[in-house]
Write a protein that holds these residues in place. Sequence first.
Motif, PDB file in Angstrom:
ATOM      1  N   SER A 578       0.831  -1.205   0.000  1.00 33.30           N
ATOM      2  CA  SER A 578       0.000   0.000   0.000  1.00 33.30           C
ATOM      3  C   SER A 578       0.862   1.250   0.000  1.00 33.30           C
ATOM      4  O   SER A 578       2.064   1.219   0.271  1.00 33.30           O
ATOM      5  CB  SER A 578      -0.937   0.007   1.206  1.00 33.30           C
ATOM      6  OG  SER A 578      -0.201   0.003   2.422  1.00 33.30           O
ATOM      7  N   TRP A 581      -0.931   5.781  -3.272  1.00 37.95           N
ATOM      8  CA  TRP A 581      -1.597   5.415  -4.524  1.00 37.95           C
ATOM      9  C   TRP A 581      -2.745   4.438  -4.318  1.00 37.95           C
ATOM     10  O   TRP A 581      -3.582   4.267  -5.198  1.00 37.95           O
ATOM     11  CB  TRP A 581      -0.583   4.802  -5.484  1.00 37.95           C
ATOM     12  CG  TRP A 581       0.262   3.714  -4.865  1.00 37.95           C
ATOM     13  CD1 TRP A 581       1.485   3.863  -4.293  1.00 37.95           C
ATOM     14  CD2 TRP A 581      -0.071   2.329  -4.722  1.00 37.95           C
ATOM     15  NE1 TRP A 581       1.951   2.658  -3.812  1.00 37.95           N
ATOM     16  CE2 TRP A 581       1.014   1.694  -4.065  1.00 37.95           C
ATOM     17  CE3 TRP A 581      -1.170   1.562  -5.103  1.00 37.95           C
ATOM     18  CZ2 TRP A 581       1.015   0.333  -3.777  1.00 37.95           C
ATOM     19  CZ3 TRP A 581      -1.170   0.204  -4.811  1.00 37.95           C
ATOM     20  CH2 TRP A 581      -0.087  -0.389  -4.155  1.00 37.95           C
ATOM     21  N   ILE A 584      -2.857  -3.197  -2.773  1.00 36.41           N
ATOM     22  CA  ILE A 584      -2.990  -4.444  -3.522  1.00 36.41           C
ATOM     23  C   ILE A 584      -2.734  -5.597  -2.560  1.00 36.41           C
ATOM     24  O   ILE A 584      -1.767  -5.566  -1.782  1.00 36.41           O
ATOM     25  CB  ILE A 584      -1.991  -4.522  -4.696  1.00 36.41           C
ATOM     26  CG1 ILE A 584      -2.218  -3.353  -5.668  1.00 36.41           C
ATOM     27  CG2 ILE A 584      -2.110  -5.840  -5.434  1.00 36.41           C
ATOM     28  CD1 ILE A 584      -1.197  -3.288  -6.789  1.00 36.41           C
ATOM     29  N   ILE A 601      -7.420  -4.889  -5.722  1.00 33.38           N
ATOM     30  CA  ILE A 601      -6.493  -3.936  -6.353  1.00 33.38           C
ATOM     31  C   ILE A 601      -7.205  -2.596  -6.337  1.00 33.38           C
ATOM     32  O   ILE A 601      -8.245  -2.432  -6.976  1.00 33.38           O
ATOM     33  CB  ILE A 601      -6.136  -4.340  -7.794  1.00 33.38           C
ATOM     34  CG1 ILE A 601      -5.518  -5.730  -7.820  1.00 33.38           C
ATOM     35  CG2 ILE A 601      -5.204  -3.311  -8.424  1.00 33.38           C
ATOM     36  CD1 ILE A 601      -5.216  -6.225  -9.201  1.00 33.38           C
ATOM     37  N   ILE A 603      -6.449   1.358  -6.984  1.00 35.37           N
ATOM     38  CA  ILE A 603      -5.572   2.433  -7.442  1.00 35.37           C
ATOM     39  C   ILE A 603      -6.354   3.739  -7.315  1.00 35.37           C
ATOM     40  O   ILE A 603      -7.397   3.907  -7.947  1.00 35.37           O
ATOM     41  CB  ILE A 603      -5.125   2.217  -8.902  1.00 35.37           C
ATOM     42  CG1 ILE A 603      -4.502   0.819  -9.076  1.00 35.37           C
ATOM     43  CG2 ILE A 603      -4.158   3.300  -9.334  1.00 35.37           C
ATOM     44  CD1 ILE A 603      -3.259   0.579  -8.264  1.00 35.37           C
ATOM     45  N   GLN A 612       6.039   5.081  -7.423  1.00 37.66           N
ATOM     46  CA  GLN A 612       4.751   4.462  -7.097  1.00 37.66           C
ATOM     47  C   GLN A 612       4.452   3.322  -8.061  1.00 37.66           C
ATOM     48  O   GLN A 612       4.015   2.236  -7.644  1.00 37.66           O
ATOM     49  CB  GLN A 612       3.634   5.509  -7.162  1.00 37.66           C
ATOM     50  CG  GLN A 612       3.669   6.531  -6.049  1.00 37.66           C
ATOM     51  CD  GLN A 612       2.683   7.669  -6.271  1.00 37.66           C
ATOM     52  OE1 GLN A 612       2.227   7.900  -7.382  1.00 37.66           O
ATOM     53  NE2 GLN A 612       2.355   8.381  -5.202  1.00 37.66           N
ATOM     54  N   ILE A 616       3.581  -0.845  -7.609  1.00 38.08           N
ATOM     55  CA  ILE A 616       2.374  -1.448  -8.201  1.00 38.08           C
ATOM     56  C   ILE A 616       2.756  -2.541  -9.188  1.00 38.08           C
ATOM     57  O   ILE A 616       2.175  -3.636  -9.190  1.00 38.08           O
ATOM     58  CB  ILE A 616       1.535  -0.359  -8.884  1.00 38.08           C
ATOM     59  CG1 ILE A 616       0.994   0.621  -7.841  1.00 38.08           C
ATOM     60  CG2 ILE A 616       0.394  -0.962  -9.693  1.00 38.08           C
ATOM     61  CD1 ILE A 616       0.377   1.870  -8.420  1.00 38.08           C
TER      62      ILE A 616
END
Length: 633
Positions: A578, A581, A584, A601, A603, A612, A616
Amino acid sequence: VYPMLLGICIPALITPGCQAADVPRISSESQGAMLAAARDLREEDAVITNWEQTWMINKKGEVLRRDAKSTKLLSHRPIRSMADPRIDFNVGTDTLTIYNASTLIPNGDRMPVPNYSFNIAAPGDVAGWPEYAKWQQKVVSFSGIQNDCVISLDYEVTTSPDVSPWISADLHISDEYPVLDRTVRVILPASKPLHYPVDGLTPEPRIETNSPEDGYVTYTWSFGNLDADKTEAQSPLWQQRCKRVRFTTCPSAFDWVKRMTKVVDGAGKPNDAIRAFAKEVASNEPSTARQVELITERLRKTFNYISSRKTMRSLQARPAAVVFEDNYGSPLDAAGLYAAALRALDLDVAIRPAVNAETYGYEVNEAPTESVFAGVVLVVETDEGTMYVHPQHGLFENPGVWGKHLLLSMDDGGRVKADYIHQRGEQTKNEVNLAGHVAIDEEGKVTGDLRIRMTGQFYNPLSLDSASKQEGLVKNQLKALMDDVKVDSYALTELSQNRLLASAKLKADKVKKRGEQHIIKLGNGPVALSKFPMPLDRSYRRTDVRVAGPFTENVDLTFKLPKDALAKVKPATLEQVSGEWGKIAQKVEVDGQTVRVRRIIQIDRDTLTPSQFSEIRKAVNKLRATESLILAW
């Protein structure tokens, strides 16, 4: 590609008004200065040592556009893109003059491009269409290409008066290679207005008023030592992230909108052929909304929309009757044809020039340049409400899949009104929730159910107007979740602007088997990637990453294995990752013959910094890996 190197002699192909001037050899002192300037840039493949662009309206009303650039090649990699530049011009209205096309080789000698290395080609964006047959490209094939050479090209295109109602440009000041010296110049009669917003740059232009006898004003922007701008997959638009100079001689946004509206309105008159076409396609349909759909659908299937800016230079449109017969045309031609076809059914059509809201600005404060133009939208009031028709993109709604645009119109007070078209998910959420229960018996037969909930960009209501399209959406979601399991039946319980709810019964005659193990594969990873793709293939990133919008994916699947089955391989767990942003994670729990897989997920932004995105990318790629997708027992 390089006839001189191959020893091949090709006859000269030089158009009238095009010439290559002899240039004296450059001194060793000048060459040494260029080498010194580029010495600290050896990690680059090339460096632009000097680049000047000038626009001028002369006393005859002609528009002169001159471009002079010198580029030093520091490796062989940019040769293909540099050694054969192409210059576009229209032989009906333009005169091309090449003042200098030569290569300075490392020993100080200059090699002018020989006459036989100037050739004519057709521009790919308008080639083959009779209306644009006068557009040509001058291909300049340089000689002596090698590391440490300097390629120089200086040319001018002179355009006849009254071809364009005004001049404008939107300039990317930096380049994919460093620029040591950059100049932009606009020379106009003092009576001509010039609007020049500058983005990402502090210098205002240096404004020089020539002698009263000349009556000219010169605007000059000068820049030095500009860093390279490396474009990467899914970078934000260059107009948003790069240094940018825009200018236009259009007096105001009102004048721009008035011109566009008048041209399309004048062209959009139906003739007998268009009336017959509209009657055949839609006259028997009582719903005006359905009439608009049918006309739009039929024209989009057959019409050839030519989006090249070359087709827009004069800001004119051919009559709809001619465009209908030819079946191709510019954005203005297309808008006129669509307007004529809709008017043939006595529908009221409003004409709205469109601009990209992100690159133009959300406030109407300036005359648009050609780069922000996004076509002409036709607005039709129907029995089911307002409908928006874009000749290239078809029907859309507000909010719609064609979002982040402004539709411009004029009011009675001489002002411009802007209606913003929201992108789906911009006002609400982009979210997909997939939950299901799957049971497998001793024979390997699969039964189960799946519940689907979608909002925002995960679906488009206009594209789900038939049972087959709705079924296709459900099947695609299941396919993204599990291989080799099929939809037995489905039902849509809600389909609105704001939400889609669906359920499905699942089946499979037998799961895959390898040796003594039965296997189910959970698709190919996150289902959201089909709507919100990411550049996951490269680990190194210089620029921000732009995704289609903030989004959330929630998956919750429960598998009931056969009696006494042992879950030998289960999908890998991903501990929550985390940041600012979003987050996940994937959690996998086994309780006897029950296996539960939960994935999220989230975003929270549409633009991600390189650091970032690195977080991800690592997490998403783990969820795409085989270890995260296999359940075996």
